[in-house]
Enzyme design. Structure first.
Site, short mmCIF file in Angstrom:
data_model
loop_
_atom_site.label_atom_id
_atom_site.label_comp_id
_atom_site.label_asym_id
_atom_site.label_seq_id
_atom_site.Cartn_x
_atom_site.Cartn_y
_atom_site.Cartn_z
CD GLU A 60 59.91 31.11 45.85
OE1 GLU A 60 59.65 31.96 46.71
OE2 GLU A 60 59.38 31.10 44.74
CB CYS A 98 42.57 41.05 38.26
SG CYS A 98 42.80 40.12 39.78
CB CYS A 136 38.77 42.44 43.88
SG CYS A 136 40.04 43.47 44.63
FE1 SF4 Z 1 42.85 42.01 41.15
FE2 SF4 Z 1 41.80 43.36 43.15
FE3 SF4 Z 1 44.43 43.51 42.67
FE4 SF4 Z 1 42.67 44.68 41.06
S1 SF4 Z 1 43.08 45.22 43.17
S2 SF4 Z 1 44.43 43.47 40.43
S3 SF4 Z 1 41.01 43.22 41.09
S4 SF4 Z 1 43.30 41.70 43.31
#
Ligand code: SF4
Length: 351
Positions: free
Chosen positions: A39, A209, A215
């Site tokens: 880390e 993702c 998101c």
């Molecule tokens: Fe995931 Fe949102 Fe980042 Fe896109 S912007 S990679 S959907 S967290």
């Protein structure tokens, strides 16, 4: 507007198991010494750079007791080239405190880890969650990006109150329920992996993702708007003059930089604030031998250093300066040296 994501943690945990990074040398262990070392090394430094340093460090200092018993010079020598040397000095002090205050065992709670030198809130949480399953959030730069984007958190992170609110929001996202402690190591690793490999500063790979489904930033099509931070670092510059006294047999004169200051605690060519000061430090009988080398720039976090090197070729070691000592050609490579000085010394001087 931030709202709780019910299955955020479960998605991150499942994604990490299948798509996360699981083969790095500091993974697959719950040894807090290794996790802590990685880390600290990974702060401001790329994984690929850290790999070799991590292995060499562990070979010489396999556990916290060995590190505590080592000398700071040796630690700085092994750190040489990684930069941000305060990390190495704190690492050594921290090892000594773990041995002296905690009987050689890292405390399992983030709140106690945070009291040790060089361990901030996010690093403490990383160690406590990865090694001991504590339910605490990490919030390094990569994870800040993931959290602010996922939640649409648009508070200006230049303000402490917004940073505190983001910590609270990050805590809200953690695994809950009876399995929380078991899931914490993978959740923490998953957040690190998302920030490092998917939610990149530019062109995040939202399709890959696991939290894309809700998101906020991805839905709005503007991930790069986050995190919001109004303050930009003010850069400064400084010129320094280096005296490279070198004998025929390759010995160089090095002194140790004072603390605090540029390159504190590292071995370095004597540094001066001006050309006149450098020349005044050379015995009058030798000044005619001084040769200027091309000026080079070294970039620090907040500062550009313009380094003016003057080479002083000597036959023997009769010249001496107030601070420092002659160091043999076979010994200086093992010392803790600032990266640009090491690079300079590795050049074969023009005869
Ligand atoms: Fe995931 Fe949102 Fe980042 Fe896109 S912007 S990679 S959907 S967290």
């Amino acid at each position: 507007m931030v709202r709780r994501r019910v299955d955020f943690a479960a998605r991150v945990v499942a994604w990490q198991a299948e798509h996360g990074r699981n083969d790095l040398p500091w993974q697959n262990t719950r040894d807090p010494y290794r996790v802590w070392l990685s880390e600290i090394m990974l702060q401001q430094t790329q994984v690929v750079t850290v790999m070799g340093y991590f292995e060499r460090f562990l070979t010489r200092f396999p556990d916290v007791q060995a590190l505590a018993a080592g000398t700071l010079d040796e630690v700085l020598g092994l750190w040489s080239g990684l930069g941000y040397y305060s990390r190495a000095r704190n690492l050594h002090r921290c090892a000594q405190e773990v041995v002296a205050r905690h009987g050689g065992a890292f405390p399992p709670r983030a709140a106690v880890l945070e009291t040790l030198p060089g361990i901030g809130r996010s690093t403490a949480a990383a160690i406590a969650s990865l090694c001991f399953g504590e339910r605490v959030a990490i919030l390094d730069a990569n994870v800040k990006r993931v959290v602010t984007r996922a939640l649409g958190f648009d508070g200006d992170l230049a303000q402490a109150a917004n940073v505190r609110a983001l910590w609270d929001a990050a805590m809200e996202l953690l695994p809950t329920g009876t399995q929380a402690a078991t899931q914490m190591p993978r959740y923490t690793q998953g957040m690190m992996d998302l920030g490092a490999t998917v939610c990149l500063p530019k062109r995040p790979d939202c399709v890959a993702c696991p939290v894309q489904v809700d998101c906020v930033a991805a839905k709005a099509g503007d991930p790069q708007r986050y995190p919001v931070r109004s303050r930009t670092l003010k850069r400064s510059s400084q010129s320094l003059w280096l005296l490279w006294a070198r004998t025929d047999d390759g010995a160089v004169w090095l002194d140790k930089r004072p603390t605090p200051g540029v390159w504190a605690g590292l071995h370095c060519l004597p540094l001066f604030d001006s050309e006149a000061a450098l020349k005044a430090a050379v015995p009058a009988s030798r000044r005619a031998r001084l040769e200027p080398l091309p000026v080079f720039t070294h970039v620090l976090t907040h500062k550009d250093l313009f380094l003016h090197t003057w080479r002083l070729p000597l036959e023997g070691r009769d010249a001496q300066w107030e601070q420092g000592a002659w160091v043999d050609a076979r010994n200086w490579p093992a010392l803790g040296l600032p990266a640009p000085i090491r690079k300079l010394l590795q050049q074969t001087p023009v005869a």
